[in-house]
Motif scaffolding. Structure first.
Motif, PDB file in Angstrom:
ATOM      1  N   GLY A 127       0.817  -1.206   0.000  1.00 35.21           N
ATOM      2  CA  GLY A 127       0.000   0.000   0.000  1.00 35.21           C
ATOM      3  C   GLY A 127       0.846   1.249   0.000  1.00 35.21           C
ATOM      4  N   GLY A 128       0.175   2.369  -0.120  1.00 29.86           N
ATOM      5  CA  GLY A 128       0.857   3.656  -0.141  1.00 29.86           C
ATOM      6  C   GLY A 128       0.219   4.642   0.815  1.00 29.86           C
ATOM      7  N   VAL A 129       1.035   5.438   1.435  1.00 30.70           N
ATOM      8  CA  VAL A 129       0.583   6.528   2.306  1.00 30.70           C
ATOM      9  C   VAL A 129       1.062   7.826   1.669  1.00 30.70           C
ATOM     10  N   LEU A 130       0.144   8.533   1.041  1.00 32.80           N
ATOM     11  CA  LEU A 130       0.505   9.710   0.247  1.00 32.80           C
ATOM     12  C   LEU A 130       1.550   9.337  -0.805  1.00 32.80           C
ATOM     13  N   GLY A 131       1.442   8.107  -1.270  1.00 27.59           N
ATOM     14  CA  GLY A 131       2.351   7.610  -2.299  1.00 27.59           C
ATOM     15  C   GLY A 131       1.630   6.593  -3.156  1.00 27.59           C
ATOM     16  N   SER A 132       2.351   5.893  -4.019  1.00 24.52           N
ATOM     17  CA  SER A 132       1.732   4.927  -4.928  1.00 24.52           C
ATOM     18  C   SER A 132       2.446   3.585  -4.834  1.00 24.52           C
ATOM     19  N   PHE A 133       1.635   2.526  -4.799  1.00 23.68           N
ATOM     20  CA  PHE A 133       2.142   1.157  -4.802  1.00 23.68           C
ATOM     21  C   PHE A 133       1.426   0.436  -5.937  1.00 23.68           C
ATOM     22  N   GLU A 134       2.129   0.173  -7.046  1.00 20.85           N
ATOM     23  CA  GLU A 134       1.512  -0.380  -8.248  1.00 20.85           C
ATOM     24  C   GLU A 134       2.269  -1.624  -8.701  1.00 20.85           C
ATOM     25  N   VAL A 135       1.549  -2.735  -8.772  1.00 22.55           N
ATOM     26  CA  VAL A 135       2.103  -3.999  -9.247  1.00 22.55           C
ATOM     27  C   VAL A 135       1.177  -4.548 -10.325  1.00 22.55           C
TER      28      VAL A 135
END
Length: 248
Positions: free
Chosen positions: A185-193
């Motif tokens: 996950g992301g917190v004020l960010g991006s997590f992309e798979v």
């Protein structure tokens, strides 16, 4: 009159007893007849670009085929432009196979990492011909980490990448004939798979897990790249078959 009336009743009864024939069902469209999407065109364009870089196509041939890709309407029309290229036949499933699980098998991944990649106000890069361990930890703190598995040797079927990005970026690239799974996950960010399923029944599975805080974690397949050790195994099988044939 009675005879005529009886004859009409018999004809009517016969029509009622006649089996009703259902109209023929319209067959479902073949996969090649489906309308092509932008993602389909991008996939074909990537294969053509790699073929140009490898010297399989001349610049004129590449330009001509790309023009045809842009004008193609169906998936079948797109496949024509890569039919004579090896990448078009890589990773196709030869039979039924089970999709890769969303999480590694219990006990398959060790607790301790085989390798650490750390970038603090800097960058860290792992690519080329290298042996991928079962667990890799990547930490990007105001920096960037790149993990390129497109030419790596896989000694294990399951590989876990733990990625932590804090005001930084972690980028993972895998061959297109492996399975790719992600959970993070992301917190004020991006997590992309990008979830990817391989057509190879014994293909490696890469799991990307972690967290992005004011940063990014990204994992995607690299088109045109395949797992080297899978090809080595195929070569060994062919050589073994040839030796058995010659020994007869």
């Amino acid at each position: 009159m009675d005879l005529q009336k009886n004859a009409q009743q018999q004809v009517t009864a016969a029509r009622v007893d006649e089996p009703r024939v259902s109209p023929p069902r319209t067959s479902e469209p073949r996969a090649d007849d489906l309308r092509a999407s932008d993602a389909d065109r991008d996939r074909i364009a990537d294969i053509l670009r790699d073929a140009l870089a490898e010297g399989r196509l001349t610049a004129d041939e590449h330009a001509e085929r790309v023009e045809g890709v842009l004008a193609a309407k169906t998936v079948g029309e797109l496949e024509v432009f890569i039919r004579d290229l090896p990448a078009a036949h890589t990773g196709r499933a030869t039979g039924a196979y089970a999709a890769a699980p969303s999480r590694p098998s219990p006990g398959a991944i060790p607790v301790d990492a085989d390798e650490h990649l750390v970038a603090v106000f800097s960058s860290s890069l792992r690519r080329g011909r290298w042996r991928a361990g079962r667990r890799i930890h990547a930490y990007a703190i105001f920096g960037s980490v790149e993990i390129d598995l497109s030419e790596a040797l896989f000694e294990h079927r399951q590989v876990m990448i733990k990625a932590i990005s804090i005001c930084g970026s972690v980028e993972v690239r895998v061959p297109e004939n492996v399975s790719l799974r992600g959970s993070g996950g992301g917190v004020l960010g991006s997590f992309e798979v990008d979830t990817l399923d391989s057509g190879e029944p014994d293909a490696p599975v890469v799991y990307v897990d972690g967290l992005a805080v004011l940063g990014s974690v990204e994992a995607r397949p690299r088109r045109g790249k395949v797992v080297a050790d899978l090809l080595d195994r195929v070569t060994r099988k062919v050589d073994s078959s040839l030796r058995k044939h010659l020994d007869r």
